[in-house]
Design a protein around this motif. Structure first.
Motif, PDB file in Angstrom:
ATOM      1  N   VAL A  61       1.240  -1.124   0.129  1.00  0.00           N
ATOM      2  CA  VAL A  61      -0.005  -0.012  -0.175  1.00  0.00           C
ATOM      3  C   VAL A  61       0.881   1.511   0.075  1.00  0.00           C
ATOM      4  O   VAL A  61       2.056   1.381   0.385  1.00  0.00           O
ATOM      5  CB  VAL A  61      -0.684   0.129   1.676  1.00  0.00           C
ATOM      6  N   THR A  62       1.158   1.781  -1.322  1.00  0.00           N
ATOM      7  CA  THR A  62       1.493   3.537  -0.914  1.00  0.00           C
ATOM      8  C   THR A  62       0.976   4.285  -0.880  1.00  0.00           C
ATOM      9  O   THR A  62      -0.381   4.407  -1.063  1.00  0.00           O
ATOM     10  CB  THR A  62       2.188   3.945  -2.458  1.00  0.00           C
ATOM     11  N   VAL A  66      -1.823  -1.133  -4.643  1.00  0.00           N
ATOM     12  CA  VAL A  66      -2.823  -0.136  -4.119  1.00  0.00           C
ATOM     13  C   VAL A  66      -2.711   1.480  -3.198  1.00  0.00           C
ATOM     14  O   VAL A  66      -2.047   1.457  -2.828  1.00  0.00           O
ATOM     15  CB  VAL A  66      -3.838  -1.282  -2.989  1.00  0.00           C
ATOM     16  N   ASP A  67      -2.746   2.412  -4.453  1.00  0.00           N
ATOM     17  CA  ASP A  67      -2.231   3.422  -3.999  1.00  0.00           C
ATOM     18  C   ASP A  67      -3.646   4.743  -3.541  1.00  0.00           C
ATOM     19  O   ASP A  67      -4.405   4.391  -3.827  1.00  0.00           O
ATOM     20  CB  ASP A  67      -1.872   4.610  -5.240  1.00  0.00           C
ATOM     21  N   ASN A  68      -2.910   4.807  -2.024  1.00  0.00           N
ATOM     22  CA  ASN A  68      -4.282   5.499  -1.428  1.00  0.00           C
ATOM     23  C   ASN A  68      -4.259   7.279  -1.789  1.00  0.00           C
ATOM     24  O   ASN A  68      -4.177   7.822  -1.274  1.00  0.00           O
ATOM     25  CB  ASN A  68      -3.764   5.775  -0.330  1.00  0.00           C
ATOM     26  N   ASN A  69      -4.244   7.609  -3.952  1.00  0.00           N
ATOM     27  CA  ASN A  69      -4.449   8.797  -3.727  1.00  0.00           C
ATOM     28  C   ASN A  69      -3.651   9.305  -3.779  1.00  0.00           C
ATOM     29  O   ASN A  69      -3.711  10.812  -3.194  1.00  0.00           O
ATOM     30  CB  ASN A  69      -5.620   8.948  -3.355  1.00  0.00           C
ATOM     31  N   SER A  70      -2.098   9.215  -3.358  1.00  0.00           N
ATOM     32  CA  SER A  70      -1.184   9.121  -3.565  1.00  0.00           C
ATOM     33  C   SER A  70      -1.114  10.971  -4.921  1.00  0.00           C
ATOM     34  O   SER A  70      -1.122  11.242  -5.831  1.00  0.00           O
ATOM     35  CB  SER A  70      -0.083   9.393  -4.114  1.00  0.00           C
ATOM     36  N   ASN A  71      -0.412  11.916  -4.235  1.00  0.00           N
ATOM     37  CA  ASN A  71      -0.328  13.488  -4.884  1.00  0.00           C
ATOM     38  C   ASN A  71       1.098  13.933  -5.746  1.00  0.00           C
ATOM     39  O   ASN A  71       1.186  15.117  -4.966  1.00  0.00           O
ATOM     40  CB  ASN A  71      -0.806  15.006  -3.851  1.00  0.00           C
ATOM     41  N   ASP A  72       2.009  12.665  -5.725  1.00  0.00           N
ATOM     42  CA  ASP A  72       3.503  13.006  -5.585  1.00  0.00           C
ATOM     43  C   ASP A  72       3.817  12.037  -6.432  1.00  0.00           C
ATOM     44  O   ASP A  72       2.504  11.649  -7.930  1.00  0.00           O
ATOM     45  CB  ASP A  72       4.737  12.694  -4.966  1.00  0.00           C
ATOM     46  N   ARG A  73       4.967  11.931  -7.282  1.00  0.00           N
ATOM     47  CA  ARG A  73       4.906  10.674  -8.520  1.00  0.00           C
ATOM     48  C   ARG A  73       5.104   9.592  -8.156  1.00  0.00           C
ATOM     49  O   ARG A  73       5.334   8.959  -9.536  1.00  0.00           O
ATOM     50  CB  ARG A  73       6.588  10.885  -9.169  1.00  0.00           C
ATOM     51  N   LYS A  80      -8.911   6.578  -5.686  1.00  0.00           N
ATOM     52  CA  LYS A  80      -9.649   8.168  -5.708  1.00  0.00           C
ATOM     53  C   LYS A  80      -9.370   8.256  -4.429  1.00  0.00           C
ATOM     54  O   LYS A  80      -9.730   9.790  -4.421  1.00  0.00           O
ATOM     55  CB  LYS A  80     -10.731   8.154  -6.947  1.00  0.00           C
ATOM     56  N   GLU A  81      -9.603   7.489  -3.395  1.00  0.00           N
ATOM     57  CA  GLU A  81      -9.222   8.690  -1.903  1.00  0.00           C
ATOM     58  C   GLU A  81      -8.776   7.682  -1.152  1.00  0.00           C
ATOM     59  O   GLU A  81      -8.118   6.492  -1.199  1.00  0.00           O
ATOM     60  CB  GLU A  81     -10.689   8.406  -1.208  1.00  0.00           C
ATOM     61  N   ASN A  82      -7.855   8.034  -0.047  1.00  0.00           N
ATOM     62  CA  ASN A  82      -7.269   7.578   1.090  1.00  0.00           C
ATOM     63  C   ASN A  82      -8.312   6.706   2.193  1.00  0.00           C
ATOM     64  O   ASN A  82      -8.838   7.196   2.715  1.00  0.00           O
ATOM     65  CB  ASN A  82      -6.307   8.762   1.630  1.00  0.00           C
ATOM     66  N   LEU A  83      -8.005   5.332   1.091  1.00  0.00           N
ATOM     67  CA  LEU A  83      -8.563   4.782   2.540  1.00  0.00           C
ATOM     68  C   LEU A  83      -8.136   4.155   3.529  1.00  0.00           C
ATOM     69  O   LEU A  83      -9.219   3.484   4.559  1.00  0.00           O
ATOM     70  CB  LEU A  83      -8.485   3.407   1.090  1.00  0.00           C
ATOM     71  N   GLY A  84      -6.395   4.509   3.633  1.00  0.00           N
ATOM     72  CA  GLY A  84      -5.926   4.153   5.110  1.00  0.00           C
ATOM     73  C   GLY A  84      -5.220   2.716   4.688  1.00  0.00           C
ATOM     74  O   GLY A  84      -5.780   1.837   3.540  1.00  0.00           O
ATOM     75  N   PHE A  85      -4.512   1.839   5.313  1.00  0.00           N
ATOM     76  CA  PHE A  85      -3.825   1.183   6.122  1.00  0.00           C
ATOM     77  C   PHE A  85      -4.479  -0.218   5.599  1.00  0.00           C
ATOM     78  O   PHE A  85      -4.780  -0.861   4.459  1.00  0.00           O
ATOM     79  CB  PHE A  85      -2.491   0.441   6.629  1.00  0.00           C
ATOM     80  N   ALA A  86      -5.451  -0.438   6.585  1.00  0.00           N
ATOM     81  CA  ALA A  86      -6.263  -1.392   6.701  1.00  0.00           C
ATOM     82  C   ALA A  86      -6.912  -1.890   5.338  1.00  0.00           C
ATOM     83  O   ALA A  86      -7.010  -2.684   4.386  1.00  0.00           O
ATOM     84  CB  ALA A  86      -7.227  -1.580   7.388  1.00  0.00           C
ATOM     85  N   ALA A  87      -8.206  -1.032   4.878  1.00  0.00           N
ATOM     86  CA  ALA A  87      -8.735  -0.983   3.671  1.00  0.00           C
ATOM     87  C   ALA A  87      -8.292  -1.307   2.786  1.00  0.00           C
ATOM     88  O   ALA A  87      -8.445  -2.084   1.498  1.00  0.00           O
ATOM     89  CB  ALA A  87     -10.112  -0.048   4.162  1.00  0.00           C
ATOM     90  N   PHE A 109      -7.415   3.185  11.415  1.00  0.00           N
ATOM     91  CA  PHE A 109      -6.612   3.607   9.878  1.00  0.00           C
ATOM     92  C   PHE A 109      -5.873   4.008   9.932  1.00  0.00           C
ATOM     93  O   PHE A 109      -5.039   3.533   8.391  1.00  0.00           O
ATOM     94  CB  PHE A 109      -7.503   5.901   9.501  1.00  0.00           C
ATOM     95  N   MET A 110      -4.465   4.061  10.965  1.00  0.00           N
ATOM     96  CA  MET A 110      -3.535   3.598  10.935  1.00  0.00           C
ATOM     97  C   MET A 110      -2.761   3.689  12.447  1.00  0.00           C
ATOM     98  O   MET A 110      -3.582   4.420  12.864  1.00  0.00           O
ATOM     99  CB  MET A 110      -2.985   5.109  10.312  1.00  0.00           C
ATOM    100  N   TYR A 111      -1.723   2.760  12.023  1.00  0.00           N
ATOM    101  CA  TYR A 111      -1.224   2.017  13.155  1.00  0.00           C
ATOM    102  C   TYR A 111      -2.370   1.613  14.416  1.00  0.00           C
ATOM    103  O   TYR A 111      -3.242   1.365  14.101  1.00  0.00           O
ATOM    104  CB  TYR A 111      -0.755   3.178  14.458  1.00  0.00           C
ATOM    105  N   THR A 112      -1.263   0.047  15.072  1.00  0.00           N
ATOM    106  CA  THR A 112      -1.929  -1.439  15.342  1.00  0.00           C
ATOM    107  C   THR A 112      -3.007  -2.377  14.736  1.00  0.00           C
ATOM    108  O   THR A 112      -2.749  -3.068  15.160  1.00  0.00           O
ATOM    109  CB  THR A 112      -3.090  -0.566  16.917  1.00  0.00           C
ATOM    110  N   GLU A 113      -3.020  -2.116  13.701  1.00  0.00           N
ATOM    111  CA  GLU A 113      -3.559  -3.065  12.708  1.00  0.00           C
ATOM    112  C   GLU A 113      -2.472  -3.720  12.660  1.00  0.00           C
ATOM    113  O   GLU A 113      -3.148  -5.041  12.473  1.00  0.00           O
ATOM    114  CB  GLU A 113      -3.875  -2.609  11.088  1.00  0.00           C
TER     115      GLU A 113
END
Length: 306
Positions: A11-12, A39-46, A64-71, A197-201
């Motif tokens: 996941v990026t 799976v890219d979480n809607n990155s705004n870089d390259r 098209k959106e940041n789903l978070g790490f787990a999703a 959404f992030m951490y502890t998963e």
């Protein structure tokens, strides 16, 4: 199900500085016929551009959106056709084949549900990656660094963050920078839990393997990879991250041990930080003394808020 050697799930999110080294080494050290899903979480870089241009064989899912790490990991899991998966962070660099020895253990030991290899810093030093599940005992002990003064025999059972070994063993849980599982097991437990959404998963995933599948976690000591984020994450103690970690610890404890244990855990953590503050004031004289006391004060404030 196609029995290839396995599928790497990555996941990026804005990982343009890390993703090329990650995917290059995955390609170099992967067994034949293994696959990569990003799976890219809607990155705004390259990040996406680099993957498309330099790694066209990678299956790329652009959210098209940041789903978070787990999703995002669970979305990739839906598209896996191999018998085994390897969850992999984008900030890792492979230095050898990690998949084959992990799969061998899963094939030989049916009681094992997840295999993880040793994580190292870029300079070759080891990263702590094995821990005890969060509860009213383990979290206060971590705050007070009690494991540092305990004998090795007790560290292996009760203070895993201080347990150093060159032997394989079975910890409670492992850092999620790299994890190998049977695909059917990952699906049986519903993948990663999305209440985080992030951490502890990663801790939650290992606990579900224990509770739902009645299987164990296996740490391979002699096979390793570089985890770039481990060193920087250890230094990152900003307010928002620490608040999220505390909140997630409470979600975890409440989920698996109940409300009473969650209340006791928060109470014991607050008392441990108060004791740590006293120890810092009377017996800690390193240059970062003021910073450590301020950090401790923030922790007490956050625990009182939750």
């Amino acid at each position: 199900m196609n029995k290839n050697n396995g599928t790497y799930i990555i996941v990026t999110w804005n990982n343009e500085k890390e993703i090329e080294d990650c995917l290059s080494t995955v390609s170099r050290y992967s067994p034949k016929n293994s696959k990569v899903i990003v799976v890219d979480n809607n990155s705004n870089d390259r990040t996406v551009q680099i993957i498309k241009e330099k790694f066209p064989e990678t299956e790329l899912i652009e959210s098209k959106e940041n789903l978070g790490f787990a999703a995002a990991n669970n979305l990739a899991l839906e598209n896996v056709s191999s018998e085994y998966i390897c969850y992999l962070n984008p900030d890792v660099i492979l230095t050898e084949d990690i998949l084959t020895p992990s799969i061998e253990i899963l094939e030989d030991q049916s009681e094992v549900g997840l295999v993880a290899c040793r994580l190292k810093n870029k300079d070759g030093s080891n990263q702590p990656s094995c821990f005890n599940f969060a509860n009213s005992w383990s979290l206060p002990c971590e705050i007070l660094h009690i494991g540092a003064v305990m004998p090795r025999s007790l560290r292996k059972k009760y203070f895993l963050n201080y347990y150093k070994t060159n032997d394989d063993f079975k910890p409670d849980w492992v850092i999620g920078a790299e994890m190998v599982m049977r695909t059917k097991d990952a699906r049986a437990i519903g993948g990663f839990s999305t209440e985080y959404f992030m951490y502890t998963e990663d801790m939650d995933l290992c606990k579900k393997i224990s509770v739902i599948l009645k299987k164990q976690i296996y740490f391979i000591s002699g096979v390793s990879l570089i985890h770039l984020g481990g060193a920087s994450e250890a230094q990152n103690v900003n307010y928002n991250k620490q608040k999220k970690l505390f909140q997630n610890d409470m979600i975890f404890v409440r989920k698996f041990y109940g409300e009473e244990e969650a209340r006791k855990t928060a109470d014991y953590m607050a008392k441990a930080y108060s004791m740590r503050k006293l120890l810092l004031k009377i017996g800690y004289w390193k240059k970062n003394r003021k910073y450590q006391i301020e950090k401790n004060n923030v922790a007490i404030q956050l625990i009182n808020e939750i």
